[in-house]
Write an enzyme that holds these catalytic residues in place. Structure first.
Site, PDB file in Angstrom:
ATOM      1  N   SER A 129      19.587  21.784  37.035  1.00 58.12           N
ATOM      2  CA  SER A 129      20.572  21.025  37.801  1.00 58.12           C
ATOM      3  C   SER A 129      21.957  21.483  37.394  1.00 58.12           C
ATOM      4  O   SER A 129      22.177  21.915  36.258  1.00 58.12           O
ATOM      5  CB  SER A 129      20.440  19.530  37.530  1.00 58.12           C
ATOM      6  OG  SER A 129      21.526  18.807  38.073  1.00 58.12           O
ATOM      7  N   TYR A 145      19.403  12.852  31.472  1.00 55.97           N
ATOM      8  CA  TYR A 145      19.134  13.843  32.510  1.00 55.97           C
ATOM      9  C   TYR A 145      20.046  15.056  32.340  1.00 55.97           C
ATOM     10  O   TYR A 145      19.586  16.204  32.379  1.00 55.97           O
ATOM     11  CB  TYR A 145      19.338  13.218  33.889  1.00 55.97           C
ATOM     12  CG  TYR A 145      19.035  14.137  35.045  1.00 55.97           C
ATOM     13  CD1 TYR A 145      17.720  14.442  35.383  1.00 55.97           C
ATOM     14  CD2 TYR A 145      20.056  14.699  35.800  1.00 55.97           C
ATOM     15  CE1 TYR A 145      17.434  15.284  36.455  1.00 55.97           C
ATOM     16  CE2 TYR A 145      19.781  15.538  36.871  1.00 55.97           C
ATOM     17  CZ  TYR A 145      18.465  15.828  37.188  1.00 55.97           C
ATOM     18  OH  TYR A 145      18.183  16.675  38.240  1.00 55.97           O
TER      19      TYR A 145
END
Length: 252
Positions: A129, A145
């Site tokens: 990401s 995350y």
């Protein structure tokens, strides 16, 4: 998106997820599309080494070699800074980081057999990401995350270093906003949110199928044989261009 793109280009693709009915439905859709084929291979959540080895063993029963491994499973957890739970770290880091290592290791014998050498290597693609890029967003509420995606990029580099003489390359895609089941509630739940997301990307839109498929095909082909240990921001300029919110929105 990646599975669809590979099938559209004639590959035989195996897809795995926890829900067998979802795997079966998607495999049927992709087989109807062709010209490649898609095989449903559902299994347990890949958050343990045992689960990763079991999936690789089931694949080895069907195939003698593997040319492309896409590590795409992931989880997130959002909460306020004050209330962020300790449990969110173990769950997210296990699936997003340890399982990248564990599944790649479990598939290593098949990947090595699938390699045709340094000019036509096997490929490992990890979907990270853009939040794993060395920047931070003041509005982000998912620290585990972000940390996990930075770690996934480093694990990719580590794997690339181990594989460099085995005819296997490893690279990491770092996407910005793309429509998916996980991102819908964050980015696309209503027209206002969707418009805001579009405007945070310097190019004036969020990511689409052609963007993801194009990069995935490149990283699956001989064209990327000399590319390994890389993290590629598939982000419409978000990681490296400032002033995004000042740009007018563009149509998709």
């Amino acid at each position: 998106m990646i599975a669809k793109g590979l099938v559209a280009n004639g590959a035989r693709v195996y897809i795995s997820a926890r829900k067998a009915e979802v795997c079966d439905r998607v495999a049927k859709q992709l087989n109807n599309m062709g010209p490649g084929t898609c095989v449903s291979l559902p299994g347990d959540e890949l958050n343990t080494d045992q689960a990763c080895r079991a999936l690789a063993a089931r694949l080895a029963e069907r195939e003698g070699e593997l040319h492309v491994l896409v590590n795409n499973a992931g989880a997130t957890w959002g909460s306020s800074f004050e209330e962020f739970p300790d449990s969110a770290w173990g769950k997210v880091m296990s699936l997003n980081v340890a399982s990248v290592f564990n599944l790649t290791r479990a598939c290593y014998p098949l990947l090595k057999k699938g390699s045709r050498g340094s000019l036509d290597p096997s490929h490992v693609i990890t979907v990270g990401s853009m939040v794993g890029h060395p920047t931070a967003d003041v509005f982000d509420n998912a620290p585990s995350y972000a940390a996990s995606k930075a770690a996934a990029a480093q694990v990719t580099r580590w794997l690339a270093s181990k594989f460099c003489r085995d005819g296997i390359v490893a690279n990491c895609i770092q996407p910005a906003a793309f429509p998916s089941k996980m991102t819908f509630d964050y980015f696309f739940k209503d027209e206002r949110t969707t418009e805001m997301v579009k405007n945070t990307h310097p190019v004036g839109r969020y990511g689409g199928e052609a963007d993801m498929v194009g990069l995935a095909i490149f990283l699956s082909s001989r064209a990327s044989a000399f590319v390994t240990g890389e993290t590629i921001c598939l982000d419409g300029g978000r990681c490296h261009i400032t002033g995004a919110t000042a740009l007018p929105p563009a149509s998709l």
